[in-house]
Design an enzyme around this catalytic site. Structure first.
Site, short mmCIF file in Angstrom:
data_model
loop_
_atom_site.label_atom_id
_atom_site.label_comp_id
_atom_site.label_asym_id
_atom_site.label_seq_id
_atom_site.Cartn_x
_atom_site.Cartn_y
_atom_site.Cartn_z
N SER A 43 -33.20 26.96 -17.50
CA SER A 43 -33.33 27.93 -18.59
C SER A 43 -32.30 27.79 -19.71
CB SER A 43 -33.29 29.35 -18.02
OG SER A 43 -34.50 29.61 -17.35
N PHE A 61 -44.23 41.65 -5.81
CA PHE A 61 -44.22 40.38 -6.54
C PHE A 61 -45.66 40.00 -6.90
CE2 PHE A 61 -44.60 35.67 -6.39
CZ PHE A 61 -43.78 35.35 -7.47
N SER A 116 -39.09 36.66 -19.24
CA SER A 116 -40.38 36.01 -19.03
C SER A 116 -40.38 34.62 -19.64
CB SER A 116 -41.51 36.84 -19.64
OG SER A 116 -42.73 36.14 -19.60
N ASN A 117 -40.62 33.60 -18.80
CA ASN A 117 -40.69 32.23 -19.31
C ASN A 117 -41.79 32.07 -20.35
OD1 ASN A 117 -38.62 30.77 -17.72
ND2 ASN A 117 -39.83 31.46 -15.98
N GLY A 134 -29.04 28.02 -15.96
CA GLY A 134 -30.41 27.70 -15.58
C GLY A 134 -30.47 26.91 -14.30
#
Length: 357
Positions: free
Chosen positions: A60, A123, A169-170, A308
C-alpha cells in the site's frame, strides 16, 4: 555508517526477526547521517542476509505514489480535488457525490474489492484471490483488469454515503488510477515515470502491472496455508500483482523510498498548498491524501507515513513533515490468510519509530 555506530538500530531489526519475520532491511537518514543495516535471511533454508538495498513489493505504499501523481495532475489543471469522479468515468455509474478527494482519502464509501471487515466483526469477501490461502496461491498468476476489480466492488453495497465517514478501501485507488489514465490518455506507469520516477531518478522503482518477477537483488516472500491437514509454505516472490492493482502493486527499494518521501516532503514534487492538503488528516483515522499523519512521542511532533504489506513482502516509509529525517524498511516474511504476523508487525514498527523519531 556502520552497524557498530548505531547498535540500537541493529538490535531493533534483529528483534523483529526474532519475533517471526524472515528478514529486514532498514535505512535511516537523520542528523547523524545515513545508517543502513539488515538482519535475518534472504531466503528460507539459507544463511545469506537480505541485500542492503534489495527490491521489495511495497504493497500500500503504492497509494502514496498514486496520490502524488493525482495531486501533480491537479497542479497541472487536469482536474480538481472536488471534481465528481463520475464526470470523468461515466461508465461505472458512480455516486455523483463522489469526488477525487474522497478517493484519495478513503471517504467515498465504496466497497473494498479485497473484502470488507465490518464494525460488528463480520467479513464480506471480495475477489476470490484474497479469500483463502490455497485459492490465492493457486490463482497468483492470473491477470485481473482494473475495471474488473472496480465492477466487483460496485456490485456490493457501499459502506456509507460519500463523504460521510472513513473506511480504507483499495477500490478507491484503482478508481484513481482509471481516472488518471482517462484524463491523461497515458497509463499510470507512464505518468509515474514522467512526474516522479524520472525527476527523482528512482531507478529501482516500478509498476509491474502484470509482470511476475521482482528484479534482483531481492529477499524472498512466502505464503503458508493448510491443505489436507498439512501446512504448506510456498515461495510467492513471483506472482502477478494485478489482483491488487494500484491498491498495492509497486516494487521499490529502501533507498528509493527515502529519496521519494524526503523529496515529496521537501517540496520537490508538489507546491506547498497541495502538499498541505495531502498532509491534512481525516479526524477519524489520521489519513490525509495517500499518507497517514501520526503523532510520535509526548512532545506532539508528527510523522508522515504509509506502510504496506503484500503477500510475504512489506515496506515501511516514515518522514518528518520537512523530509529531513526518514526511516524506510523492507521486510520479508511468511504470510497467511489469518495475518498471523499483524500484531508483531505493528509492535516492530512502533519499536523502530521510537528508536528513530
Amino acid at each position: 555508517m556502520s552497524q557498530q555506530d548505531r547498535p540500537e538500530l541493529q538490535k531493533a531489526i534483529e528483534e523483529i526477526v526474532e519475533s517471526g519475520f524472515t528478514g529486514v532491511q532498514l535505512r535511516v537518514h537523520d542528523e547523524r547521517g545515513e545508517w543502513v543495516g539488515s538482519a535475518g535471511v534472504r531466503k528460507l533454508g539459507e544463511t545469506a542476509k537480505p541485500p542492503m538495498n534489495g527490491h521489495v513489493r511495497i504493497g500500500s505504499v503504492t497509494k502514496t505514489f498514486a496520490a502524488t501523481v493525482a495531486l501533480q495532475l491537479v497542479d497541472e489543471g487536469a482536474f480538481t480535488l472536488d471534481d465528481p469522479v463520475a464526470g470523468h468515468l461515466p461508465e461505472f455509474e458512480l455516486d455523483p457525490k463522489t469526488t477525487v478527494r474522497m478517493l484519495l482519502q478513503h471517504t467515498s464509501g465504496v466497497f473494498n474489492f479485497t473484502g470488507e471487515y465490518y464494525d460488528d466483526g463480520t467479513f464480506a469477501p471480495g475477489i476470490p484471490a484474497t479469500t483463502s490461502g490455497r485459492e490465492w496461491v493457486d490463482n497468483r498468476f492470473r491477470t485481473y483488469r482494473p475495471e474488473e476489480l472496480v465492477r466487483l466492488a460496485l456490485s456490493k453495497p457501499a459502506r456509507f454515503e460519500p463523504g460521510s465517514d472513513w473506511s480504507y478501501s483499495n477500490t478507491n485507488y484503482v478508481l484513481a488510477r482509471l481516472l488518471i489514465e482517462k484524463v491523461t490518455g497515458h497509463s499510470l506507469a507512464e505518468e509515474m515515470r514522467r512526474l516522479i520516477l524520472g525527476p527523482l531518478e528512482l531507478s529501482g522503482t516500478m509498476m509491474p502491472e502484470t509482470r511476475q518477477e521482482v528484479p534482483e537483488p531481492h529477499a524472498h516472500a512466502y505464503y503458508r496455508y493448510e491443505a489436507a491437514g498439512r501446512e504448506e509454505t510456498v515461495d510467492v516472490t513471483r506472482q502477478n500483482p494485478s489482483w491488487i492493482a494500484t491498491g498495492g502493486d509497486m516494487i521499490s527499494t529502501t533507498r528509493d523510498l527515502h529519496t521519494f518521501i524526503s523529496g515529496l516532503m521537501g517540496g520537490k514534487l508538489l507546491p506547498a498548498p497541495l502538499l498541505a492538503e495531502m498532509c491534512t488528516p481525516h479526524p477519524k483515522a489520521g489519513y490525509g491524501l495517500g499518507v497517514m499523519v501520526q503523532a510520535v512521542g509526548e512532545n506532539g511532533s508528527t510523522v508522515i507515513t504509509h506502510n504496506g504489506g503484500m503477500a510475504g513482502h512489506a515496506a515501511l516509509m516514515y518522514s518528518t513533515p520537512d523530509g529531513s529525517k526518514t526511516l524506510t524498511a523492507a521486510v520479508n516474511y511468511v504470510d497467511d490468510a489469518a495475518l498471523a504476523l499483524a500484531v508483531p508487525f505493528q509492535e516492530a514498527t512502533q519499536r523502530l519509530m521510537k528508536e528513530v523519531f
